[in-house]
Design a protein around this motif. Sequence first.
Motif, PDB file in Angstrom:
ATOM      1  N   UNK A  22       0.846  -1.187   0.000  1.00  0.00           N
ATOM      2  CA  UNK A  22       0.000   0.000   0.000  1.00  0.00           C
ATOM      3  C   UNK A  22       0.888   1.245   0.000  1.00  0.00           C
ATOM      4  N   UNK A  24       0.204   4.254  -0.026  1.00  0.00           N
ATOM      5  CA  UNK A  24      -0.213   5.348   0.851  1.00  0.00           C
ATOM      6  C   UNK A  24       0.460   5.233   2.215  1.00  0.00           C
ATOM      7  N   UNK A  27       3.432   7.425   3.039  1.00  0.00           N
ATOM      8  CA  UNK A  27       3.209   8.799   3.512  1.00  0.00           C
ATOM      9  C   UNK A  27       3.344   8.856   5.022  1.00  0.00           C
ATOM     10  N   UNK A  28       2.684   7.893   5.682  1.00  0.00           N
ATOM     11  CA  UNK A  28       2.746   7.901   7.148  1.00  0.00           C
ATOM     12  C   UNK A  28       4.060   7.351   7.667  1.00  0.00           C
ATOM     13  N   UNK A  32       5.487  12.029   6.047  1.00  0.00           N
ATOM     14  CA  UNK A  32       4.956  12.967   7.021  1.00  0.00           C
ATOM     15  C   UNK A  32       5.875  13.201   8.211  1.00  0.00           C
ATOM     16  N   UNK A  35       8.525  15.584   7.011  1.00  0.00           N
ATOM     17  CA  UNK A  35       7.991  16.937   6.776  1.00  0.00           C
ATOM     18  C   UNK A  35       7.766  17.628   8.124  1.00  0.00           C
ATOM     19  N   UNK A  36       7.174  16.883   9.051  1.00  0.00           N
ATOM     20  CA  UNK A  36       6.907  17.457  10.368  1.00  0.00           C
ATOM     21  C   UNK A  36       8.202  17.860  11.075  1.00  0.00           C
TER      22      UNK A  36
ATOM     23  N   UNK C 351      -8.492   6.568  -1.375  1.00  0.00           N
ATOM     24  CA  UNK C 351      -7.114   6.444  -0.906  1.00  0.00           C
ATOM     25  C   UNK C 351      -6.270   7.630  -1.376  1.00  0.00           C
ATOM     26  N   UNK C 355      -4.454  10.526   0.959  1.00  0.00           N
ATOM     27  CA  UNK C 355      -3.039  10.907   0.885  1.00  0.00           C
ATOM     28  C   UNK C 355      -2.910  12.409   0.619  1.00  0.00           C
ATOM     29  N   UNK C 366       0.409  23.987   9.323  1.00  0.00           N
ATOM     30  CA  UNK C 366       1.655  24.626   9.753  1.00  0.00           C
ATOM     31  C   UNK C 366       1.769  26.040   9.197  1.00  0.00           C
TER      32      UNK C 366
END
Lengths: 408, 310, 442
Positions: A22, A24, A27-28, A32, A35-36, C351, C355, C366
């Motif tokens: 997956x 997607x 991203x997690x 992310x 980026x954070x 999905x 994203x 932010x």
Amino acid sequence: MRLNPGLIWTIMRLRLKRVMADRANLIWLVAMPLVFSFIMGELMGNWSSGSSPQFTFIVYGAANGGEQLAEILAPLEDHEDFALVVRDTTASRASIRALLEESRVSGALLVGDGFADSLAAGLTPTVDFFHDSERGSSQRIRGAFEPVFAAAAVRISAQQLVDPAAAADDPGKATAFDVARYDSLVAAPRVRLDAEVLGRSREANLLLTDSRQHSGPSYTLMFILMFLLMGAKDLVQEQKQRTLDRLRLSWASTGDLVLGFFLSGMIVGAFQAVLLLGMNAAIFGIDYGPSPACLVLVMLLFVAVSSAAGLLLGTLSRSGGQADGLGMVLGLGLPALGGLWWPLEIVPPFMQSIGRALPTGQAITIFHDMIGRGWGIAESAPMLLGLTAWLVVLLALAVVFFRRAVNP
Amino acid sequence: MIEIKGLVKKYGSTVAVDNISFSVERGELFGLLGPNGAGKTTTISVLSTLLPATEGAAVVAGCDVAKDADGVRRRIGVVPQEIALYEDLGARDNLNFWGRLYGLSGKDLQRRTEEMLEAVELGEHARQKVSSFSGGMKRRLNLAAGLMHGPEVLFLDEPTVGIDAQARGKILALIRRLNEDGLTVLYTTHYLEEAEQLCDRIGVIDRGKMVALGDKDDLIRQIGDEDTISFLLPPERLDELLTLSTKWDLVGDVEHRRGCARLRVRDTARVLPEIQMWLAGQQLPLDHLEVHRPNLETLYLNLTGRALRE
Amino acid sequence: MLSGLGALVRKDLLRQVRDVKSLVIYLGVPLLLTFIMGISFGGGVFGGSGISAIPMALAGGDLPGGMRDQLTQGLQETGLFTVTWTDSTEAARLVAEGEVRAALILPDELMSRFFQGDDVVFKLWKDPNSQVKAGIVEAIMTGILGQFQAKEAAYRSLWPDDELGEFGELEEPLEEIFSGDPVRAVRALRTDDGALREELLLRFERGASFGQSMQEPALVLDLHDRQDWAAEDDTRPSRNLYDYFLPAFAVFFMMWGTVAIIRDLHRERENRTLARILTGPVNVATVALGKWVTAVIMASTQLMVLLIAGGLLFGVRVGDAPVALLLVAVATAGAAASVYLILGLVVSTEKAMDALTTVFTLVFGMLGGNFFPIDLMPPALHAVGRITFNYWGNRAFSEIITHGKGLFDVVDELLVLSTIATLGLIVAVAIFAVRQRRGVAA
């Protein structure tokens, strides 16, 4: 309990494949958190002092101030925090307020009519300083201006004691004020404060006031926890789709299944940890301290705690939605309480105690101590034991509830 | 009631519907038969204004689907192949919503909802969430939702997929009843039995093309009234069978594929006992001996060279 | 169209309210986090923040008792510090192990060195893990010392020859005389040495004259804080970080909530109810508007619930301009709904939308100032922040809640938000219509 390593590995491989299939998830897993870490670390700058973008500080009515004003403001020219704009023209208080309210300036000084004359006459002229105590940029300008102004006020007060004619009779008067000496003494004071950080490296002055040292590890921890908690719904799905039953009907024992799920979570978490900690070190130069063993141990324990928590959540949830909802509550609540979003030291003492009792608070405290104090396993033992206790409790509960879920 | 001329629908270079034309009269129950992927759903999507046609024209209930989509939508009801319902709501909530969408309100809405719940025998489950329904119950509610506003034309896209025989029977009975009350129905299916049982006229669609169209019985008659007898036969015994079969007045040649012989015969009553005796004499298995009456399956096989469920 | 719209909105609201999971995500999670933030920063009925009673150590043994007590008292009276006197070894340990945030190490022979004109260096040792409190200690110490440095420099520039070491032999060391006990200082004048007595008197007179001059400042800096002039009639006891973060976080959660509702468009596409709706007498504009209205109702309700909860629990003043607050909530929700509707419609699957909206929400959060005040960011990013709808929502809420402004003061923000909402909705409908023409709307 009968365990079959081959089967455990098969279950792990299946779960890992599903995670990686997956896109997607990437991203997690990676995007992310980076980026954070980057934006929060970079933009927030230092918590207490801070990297300094250029803000605007306007002086109105400079023509009223004469040379004295120019002298006062001289140290502020070319200030790295803000651009000083000096205008001879004056402005109304209302218009200055409006500028500040509209964020067009971060601070302003209004020099009234007759400033120079009042000063010369030994009167006490007033200048108006407009700022917004809730705005960081405004506070920085005030922080820079006030000491300069105070030093100028002291100098001018002292100069008022100069009276060559009266000095012979009045011991309280001086014949002259040595401006050059004053400036040099202020610039290089005899009495001074020498501040240093008692961290692991006094030379490097390594300090957590550089918020990247905080945001790098904290967002790594937060996203590992979130990702593994969000994985709980996969377990619920396996139950719903009956694939879990199918696995149970194979050779696999409950122990194989629990370990398979738990270890696959650990592998995902460990992969995320290695990637994020590595990239934080490479991109932001974060140095995790002199004890790689402690670093590995804290990450393994935290990943294991998160994986066990995800497993427990998955076995307790009756639906994917419930797992998602609870996962969200825990995935955001535990980081907030444990001091991953803001340092625990700024919250009330009872909240600090709660924070340090949670795995998030324990892990980030260990990170802080490794980075800041150079601590290793021995010094961080109490917090590491705390994490171990969480692991034992969560894993035991996960096993109990998993057994109930698969053997109703 | 439905008039289609030269309808073409392309997705890039893929032709989903290839120049099909047919019409459906008012009050008729028309079956569109074909395997999965033949173009049935695409045809319904064009007719119900969901998809624009690439070429051709279609008029539904007097309204051109390309020019007067609103007019078409007001007059049609669509029962999609999927359970297009809100599973997190109850049966009554769902029907209320679909009714309101078409402008029903107040007592009319209430009355119509209760009528439909009764019609699909879900009155006792009106408050129950759809997610807790069985497959058959969902299918029935799916049908009811398409009928809430009393459409002139009903498009039914494989409305019985995935349910048991009993539930299917209920749905087919309801459709028949609706049709008897004057509702025009366009029914797509890949179940031959359903089309045979239900429809007056049939269009057979394959790979986007209309391969046969007409009255059900006429279509079957087109392929003759010969029966087909099939049985297992080792290849080395084929010659013997060929010799024997010369006296049976076969239609066409004896086919032999995958160890199975197939003969089309005019006089089954005479030939079948002879075959049975011959097989018994040769000590060949009798339990795979089958006689097939000509039906839509035969028609489809004849037209496309493939069985419908291949 | 209106009956269709009504049916769509009613259906969506019914589904939202009946879905316990969404309600938990919608209200439960934000309320929990708002509560955590509140007890961390908000004070209210739960007490103050952690920035008080900062533990600090003082070390350095030879300060006269009186001055030591004065220093302790002075630091404790600020209300910020809890002071412990110890030796420098123990102070280093306390700092290194995080038991105190900082230690001020007074130099050995402090008074002698000072009066002999030698350099006097105070050491401040800071806890490496104290990002805020050690900084506060340093800032306050630097301020106090800055004043002292300026005064010492001024004195020595007025009377450059007033070197302290030139005193003759005294019975008591000079530092003892000037250790803060006036009686002892006056007694020192009883010396038999006339020249020395003259010298001492001269110093006393200069010191008194200088001290008096310093008490009456030559310049007065009149501080005008926006917080004061903005709320001159404001009688609320205190403001804190939570006043900013309550609306900022509420808006951030509202963004997620809006995503959850707009995302339903993809779920409806996947379970084919959207296709079924589009075969009915409604067009894509009505369907888009239906989702938009549902999102606005839910999101503005969510915002108001969070703000009111924060107000009730932590004393944030949210009730002064209820109409303005409600309008800003609706306008912010409207802008959010339009923007997310566009994002939802440019992608084809749930999905992909997840994203896209996740990245978007976090980055906009932010840039728009939902995680920390936008004012802290560099000017370039500050400007970028203005293109985000949440910036305008945050700004309007901040005006109303923190600055006590009313409806007419947030007209600009309302206009910007309404424009984003309207234009966004038009763009979203246009995209939806194009998708329908291409046959990919449902």
